[in-house]
Design an enzyme around this catalytic site. Structure first.
Site, short mmCIF file in Angstrom:
data_model
loop_
_atom_site.label_atom_id
_atom_site.label_comp_id
_atom_site.label_asym_id
_atom_site.label_seq_id
_atom_site.Cartn_x
_atom_site.Cartn_y
_atom_site.Cartn_z
N GLU A 498 0.82 -1.22 0.00
CA GLU A 498 0.00 0.00 0.00
C GLU A 498 0.85 1.27 0.00
OE1 GLU A 498 -3.25 0.18 2.71
OE2 GLU A 498 -3.93 -1.84 2.27
N GLY A 499 1.88 1.25 -0.81
CA GLY A 499 2.82 2.37 -0.89
C GLY A 499 4.01 2.10 0.01
#
Length: 817
Positions: A498-499
């Site tokens: 998620e990043g």
């Protein structure tokens, strides 16, 4: 002398007006009044009035101001404004700003923070936590899941489906639970206390995925078809975004679709021919419906004039011919279902686009808005829950485990990491609770979600490393009684997904925060993009002069609050936390000033100065974590016994804020500007220190001693003393050991010598012989010994038990085997 007093008074009034952010009109009227007084005192004359008019008239007459100042400034601004891609613009526009905007503006409204309602569970949510969540935690054997099965057992999968664990976000009208973000967070925290595989499996469908996207953007037909099936567990969703060439840079995905006509169920329809190659997709191996992100092209202009429509999201049933799915990745011995999926020239109708044909090309905005919610819940909750459980278990172990004839938790070397674990567990729980409170109020906090994603995963990993250092041999030997090793192995997963954390810290937090949270920058940018020149000039004029006043105010506030260390500034409490609010006022003003000066000096190149951006983001992050800690303390009823945790959290945040400022100034390209800023921001030098050894000692003792404060620190975790839950068994052992110590002392006194604190079953027999204890007390000593041995011993295995199978090896290796 009178002139000197007058000038000093004028300077003081100017500073006071700037400090309190007075309007331009107020400044003008006050200066006019001051000049009038000066004229009466024969201090000011015609030249002073002339200079005043030359400055005041252009500033206060809008038409003149726009012509002389704003119009050339707008032209110059357009010339230096960095180019922004469509995906960057959509990312900036997505989501909302909330409490972080106050922190960014240099003068936080603390009453606004404390007016945010404390999160509460409904009766239904509480019953779910006390019922199905506890029950599934009792069913879990994490070593069996991670070592033997590499998956959840079938009965747990079925239990999750039957009890709608995958439907916490789905509305009741579609058969879902429709839980609050706070309830979702507590569910995931409790699940993470027994198994990362379990919490990840439940978290993903309730985060970024088809369910979330359908509810916000789906057509009525899509909602009516899919949501009831997702709620009932008849469909298992996944969302395919990242690929080998585009991990954290998800906007660069190479997967594509071509708009064309084709055959679907015997009819010619307008549709898309899709080609994709995705990796790292959680639940992909078991998914029945694939949420797919791809770039959509319309070379024949069947939908309109645009050829490149942009990122689009569609729902693809995985049983379609040509959809490849089912193989698995193996992420660091935490084998939640995760794997690749591919498709080559698969034709589907346009109705498969989430939201239908009208949402073609709108996928990136959809993803960013939903990600800002999901990223604020799932990973922060999972890692916070993991660290809270780690804190309790490590504290218990440190009190039970003895070396050199005393519990290791009493050694100063052990107290230091114990304090970090306890302090960070308190801070992360506070940050997670504040974040989900905002989500439940309807916010989509893209900046805050990036902050908590980064800091919860980062600090949780550091806490697990600290815990591993403390428990030593217990931690490195895998087995059913090892409460830490899988979390230690799997911590990089949360760091990566998620990043990636490096990207999140160096680009996202400040990159989005500088534009979204700043009161004027976004307005200036929108004015520059506006093709209506008249409206653009009007909008830019208002934003520009508001911005100028903002900079002047933060310059004055930074210098004054630097001299006073925040004393005299606003604080909503007059208790032990008052000074923290005032010091946060100081660093909020510092960050706002540094941000504006960076943008002014570096312009578009600031975007490429990732380490400088990261440090500005660090300041904003620490302000958020600190304010969340103060909010939690207030929401918990300002309990004095919790103050050591508050002191640790705030002192750590303030220290890190000041260190970020110092490092920013040391590395700022313009040394002259950096020197001037250092004088303004740190006029008395660095002043913050890390939490003291004395404070660390208080936190270490707190972790090792059952109390209401310790219970609040580990609130919501699964601590039942059952065979499959080593943390629960250790909690029971801690209570028994503490109860046994006075009995042990009594037996030693009766025996006239110091017995070793081991083999407590033999100590019990000695005590009975000497009539120093009764049978119930002897039973307690025996139970304490059993718990002590279980805590310090590690698992061992028949060698054959550890051999993994050789099936499904990569081609070549399998042939060789």
């Amino acid at each position: 002398m009178a002139t000197l007093v007058y000038l000093l008074g004028l300077l003081g009034i100017t500073g006071l007006l700037a400090y309190h952010r007075a309007s331009l009109r107020t400044f003008t009227l006050v200066f006019a009044a001051a000049l009038a007084v000066g004229t009466l005192l024969d201090i000011t004359g015609e030249l002073s009035w002339l200079a005043f008019l030359i400055i005041a008239l252009p500033l206060n007459l809008q038409a003149l101001r726009q012509k002389l100042l704003s119009k050339p400034a707008l032209k110059a601004f357009k010339g230096v404004m960095p180019e922004m891609s469509r995906t960057e613009k959509e990312a900036i526009d997505a989501g909302t700003v909330w409490w972080e905007a106050d922190l960014f503006r240099g003068a936080p409204d603390w009453n606004k923070l404390h007016d945010i309602p404390a999160p509460r569970l409904s009766a239904e949510e509480k019953a779910f936590l006390d019922g199905p969540v506890n029950e599934v935690c009792r069913m879990v054997d994490d070593f069996e899941i991670t070592h033997d099965l590499a998956d959840l057992p079938p009965e747990i999968w079925q239990y999750l489906k039957d009890n709608k664990f995958f439907a916490m976000i789905i509305k009741k009208e579609y058969g879902g639970l429709e839980f609050s973000a706070y309830a979702q967070s507590l569910v995931l925290q409790k699940l993470s206390s027994v198994s990362m595989v379990l919490s990840s499996t439940v978290g993903v469908p309730n985060s970024l995925g088809p369910g979330e996207l359908l509810q916000h953007y789906g057509t009525e037909d899509q909602k009516d078809h899919y949501l009831p099936r997702l709620a009932a567990g008849k469909e298992i969703p996944c969302f395919a975004l990242t690929s080998p060439e585009a991990g954290s840079d998800a906007g660069a995905i190479p997967d594509f679709g071509i708009v064309k006509k084709g055959q679907w169920q015997g009819e010619e329809v307008l549709g898309m021919e899709l080609t994709w190659n995705k990796r790292y997709i959680t639940l992909a191996p078991v998914a029945t419906v694939l949420g797919l992100a791809f770039k959509l092209y319309d070379p024949e202009h069947l939908l309109g004039d645009e050829e490149e429509l942009g990122i689009t999201c569609a729902l693809i049933p995985t049983d379609l011919e040509g959809v490849k799915i089912g193989r698995r990745h193996f992420p660091l011995n935490v084998p939640f279902q995760n794997g690749p999926t591919q498709g080559d020239k698969i034709f589907v109708p346009l109705s498969f686009i989430i939201g239908g044909q009208d949402m073609a090309g709108q996928g990136w905005r959809m993803l960013v808005e939903c990600l800002s919610v999901g990223r604020g819940i799932t990973l922060p909750s999972n890692t916070t829950g993991g660290l809270k459980t780690t804190a309790l278990a490590t504290g218990a172990y440190a009190r039970i485990r003895r070396q050199f004839k005393l519990p290791i938790g009493k050694m100063e070397g052990i107290e230091e990491p114990l304090a970090r674990i306890a302090g960070n567990a308190y801070v992360l729980d506070a940050a997670s609770a504040l974040t989900v409170s905002g989500i439940d109020l309807g916010e989509k906090p893209s900046v805050i979600s990036a902050i908590v994603k980064y800091h919860c995963t980062h600090r949780s990993q550091r806490g697990i490393i600290d815990a591993m250092d403390i428990i030593g041999g217990k931690g490195i030997c895998l087995g059913p009684n090892n409460f830490l090793a899988r979390g230690y192995q799997g911590a990089p997963i949360a760091i990566t997904v998620e990043g990636a954390n490096i990207l999140t810290r160096s680009m996202i937090i400040y990159g989005q925060g500088a534009i979204r949270c700043h009161p004027y920058v976004l307005a200036e940018m929108n004015a520059a993009y506006n093709e209506d020149q008249r409206q653009a000039l009007t909008d830019f004029d208002g934003a520009l002069f508001g911005h100028v006043g903002f900079v002047i105010s933060n310059l004055v506030r930074s210098f004054w609050l630097g001299l006073t260390d925040g004393r005299g500034s606003s604080a909503p409490r007059k208790d032990a936390t008052k000074r923290y609010y005032q010091q946060l006022n100081r660093y909020s003003a510092n960050m706002a000033l540094l941000s504006d000066m960076s943008m002014a000096v570096l312009g578009g190149s600031l975007k490429r100065k990732e380490r400088l951006s990261a440090r500005l983001g660090d300041i904003l992050s620490q302000l958020y974590l600190a304010s969340a800690t103060l909010k939690r303390y207030a929401d918990d009823g300002c309990k004095q016994e919790d103050l050591p945790l508050v002191h640790w959290g705030l002192q750590d945040a303030l220290y890190q804020s000041e260190q970020a400022i110092d490092q920013f100034l040391r590395n700022f390209p313009s040394r002259i500007v950096a020197g001037l800023l250092r004088v303004m921001i740190l006029p008395l030098g660095l002043s913050r220190v890390q939490p003291s050894d004395k404070l660390d000692h208080k936190l270490a003792v707190m972790l090792q001693t059952p109390s209401e404060t310790r219970d609040r620190l580990g609130r919501g975790q699964f601590l039942e003393a059952i065979e499959s839950n080593p943390v629960g068994m250790m909690e029971a052992a801690l209570k028994d050991i503490l109860a046994a110590e006075p009995l042990y002392d009594r037996v030693c006194q009766a025996a006239g010598k110091k017995l070793p604190f081991m083999q407590l079953d033999l100590v019990a027999e000695t005590g009975l012989e000497l009539k120093a204890i009764n049978e119930d007390e002897a039973a307690l000593l025996r139970r304490a010994e059993a718990g002590r041995l279980r805590t310090i011993n590690v698992d061992d295995f028949d060698p054959q038990r550890l051999i993994a199978g050789v099936s499904d090896m990569p081609k070549g290796i399998e042939d060789a085997a």
